[in-house]
Design an enzyme around this catalytic site. Structure first.
Site, PDB file in Angstrom:
ATOM      1  N   LYS A 170     -23.567 -41.341 -37.463  1.00 33.16           N
ATOM      2  CA  LYS A 170     -24.992 -41.660 -37.450  1.00 33.16           C
ATOM      3  C   LYS A 170     -25.585 -41.563 -38.865  1.00 33.16           C
ATOM      4  O   LYS A 170     -24.882 -41.248 -39.818  1.00 33.16           O
ATOM      5  CB  LYS A 170     -25.728 -40.738 -36.454  1.00 33.16           C
ATOM      6  CG  LYS A 170     -25.257 -40.919 -35.010  1.00 33.16           C
ATOM      7  CD  LYS A 170     -25.727 -42.215 -34.412  1.00 33.16           C
ATOM      8  CE  LYS A 170     -25.023 -42.701 -33.175  1.00 33.16           C
ATOM      9  NZ  LYS A 170     -24.668 -41.856 -32.082  1.00 33.16           N
TER      10      LYS A 170
HETATM   11  C1  LIG Z   1     -24.634 -41.947 -30.553  1.00 29.43           C
HETATM   12  C2  LIG Z   1     -25.511 -42.392 -29.465  1.00 29.43           C
HETATM   13  C3  LIG Z   1     -25.806 -41.562 -28.376  1.00 29.43           C
HETATM   14  C4  LIG Z   1     -25.105 -40.259 -28.113  1.00 29.43           C
HETATM   15  O1  LIG Z   1     -25.192 -39.307 -29.088  1.00 29.43           O
HETATM   16  P1  LIG Z   1     -24.023 -38.206 -29.213  1.00 29.43           P
HETATM   17  O2  LIG Z   1     -24.596 -37.248 -30.198  1.00 29.43           O
HETATM   18  O3  LIG Z   1     -22.813 -38.913 -29.712  1.00 29.43           O
HETATM   19  O4  LIG Z   1     -23.824 -37.600 -27.877  1.00 29.43           O
HETATM   20  C5  LIG Z   1     -26.697 -42.013 -27.422  1.00 29.43           C
HETATM   21  N1  LIG Z   1     -27.263 -43.217 -27.523  1.00 29.43           N
HETATM   22  C6  LIG Z   1     -26.999 -44.056 -28.531  1.00 29.43           C
HETATM   23  C7  LIG Z   1     -27.694 -45.362 -28.572  1.00 29.43           C
HETATM   24  C8  LIG Z   1     -26.102 -43.685 -29.531  1.00 29.43           C
HETATM   25  O5  LIG Z   1     -25.811 -44.535 -30.512  1.00 29.43           O
END
Ligand SMILES: *Cc1c(COP(=O)(O)O)cnc(C)c1O
Length: 374
Positions: free
Chosen positions: A191
């Protein structure tokens, strides 16, 4: 063999190790401590809209707790954008609720307000008024929040905002992650900033934040022994991971700028290639962090051959998210809309967009792209 160029890899700012060392020196090696509190304060300050933040072990955990706190129970209907990562929809299933999937509009690729209203009306006729609306700001692009909020308010249904990809994005000057009754952030490794793994629930209500932390720490009642009146979860963020987060918060604005520059760089490359459309904000109301730069090609075959050309040059690219209503695991869930998301999935590709891409790596990417379209 050339070194692999990733879509989006962790990019440390430099002070992360300092906060981790501090945690070791003071023995706060636990899912609570000064880094957790400090990281929450940094996030609340960045979002700057009178919000309260509960740091959690993942974005998925934040969405799960968000749905619980909105009162979602087994058998309930929950509206969810179809064009997203499965982590948006899975927590609906954890609760034994039914996801109702909604198509995208073609300007932001996020939830179509018309299909949303159609779904609510139709479900209400069936006696199944949805309990929550889960909106996503996909690839960092803000959804059409004015239109979506108008529909949500008309039917008095709360919004849970999935801002996992949109930290640093804003809509009409307001930060993504501050529109919903609650919002989820993610700090997974790929991210815009990372804590290795982690997430947060954002809310305007301090009591909701307190409830989130209560549920995230096994729902212990106030008693000297371990007493429980509710089902709890082990969803709090570790003080070590939060230390990484504090370091990352120091460079978040730089990271947003860097990703936006990469998007402009791709726009320049593709400006003379008419078969390719770079996904770009429809107007100045939408400020995207451009977590990933994405493009649309002229056909599925062209998309695949470009992906394979990049792969053979050791460059990662990835098709757009496959819509949830087309996933085998959700095939029996209701769906409203047309084929906007399904069509995007056919011809779209995500390109390497990390804030740490070097000039040498960018040259390698550009070479493959230019020779592919020659
Ligand atoms: C990464 C992501 C998540 C989940 O987050 P995690 O921290 O990996 O559990 C949820 N929704 C979207 C759109 C994402 O890109």
């Amino acid at each position: 063999m050339k070194e692999k160029i990733w879509l989006s890899s962790p990019h440390m700012g430099g002070n992360e190790q300092h906060y981790i060392n501090e945690a070791f020196e003071t023995n706060w090696v636990a899912p609570l401590g000064p880094n957790v509190v400090g990281f929450e304060a940094d996030l609340a300050h960045f979002l700057d809209n009178d919000v309260h933040v509960a740091a959690l072990s993942s974005g998925t955990a934040a969405l799960h707790l968000g749905l619980i706190l909105l009162g979602v129970r087994p058998g309930d209907a929950v509206i969810c954008q179809t064009f997203t990562f499965s982590a948006s929809a899975n927590p609906i299933a954890y609760l034994g609720a039914t996801p109702i999937f909604i198509d995208s509009e073609s300007e932001t690729w996020n939830m179509c307000p018309q299909a949303l209203e159609e779904a609510i009306k139709d479900q209400m006729v069936l006696g199944n008024k949805p309990k929550a609306i889960l909106v996503v700001h996909l690839y960092g692009m803000p959804a059409k929040m004015d239109e979506i909020l108008t529909v949500a308010n008309r039917y008095e249904i709360p919004i849970l905002e999935d801002s996992a990809e949109a930290l640093g994005s804003s809509y009409k000057g307001q930060m993504c992650g501050t529109f919903g009754t609650m919002s989820a952030l993610s700090f997974n490794g790929n991210k815009i900033i990372t804590t290795s793994g982690g997430g947060a629930l954002v809310t305007k209500s301090e009591s909701i934040k307190d409830r989130a932390i209560f549920l995230a720490t096994q729902a212990r009642d106030d008693a000297p022994h371990y007493q429980h009146s509710e089902i709890g979860y082990n969803y709090r963020l570790s003080n070590i991971a939060a230390g990484i987060g504090r370091g990352q918060m120091e460079v978040l604005s730089e990271r947003v700028d860097a990703r936006r520059k990469i998007h402009s760089w791709y726009q320049t490359i593709f400006s003379s290639i008419s078969e390719v459309q770079v996904f770009t904000a429809p107007n100045a109301s939408f400020y995207s962090n451009y977590w990933l730069t994405t493009i649309l090609l002229s056909s599925f075959e062209q998309r695949e051959s470009l992906r394979l050309a990049l792969e053979s040059a050791c460059i990662e690219s990835r098709p757009l998210w496959k819509p949830m209503h087309l996933q085998p695991v959700f095939e029996s869930s209701p769906y409203y809309g047309k084929t906007v998301a399904a069509d995007l999935f056919q011809v779209g590709l995500c390109l390497p967009s990390g804030s740490n891409l070097t000039e040498i790596e960018k040259n390698r990417i550009e070479e493959v792209l230019v020779s592919f379209f020659k």
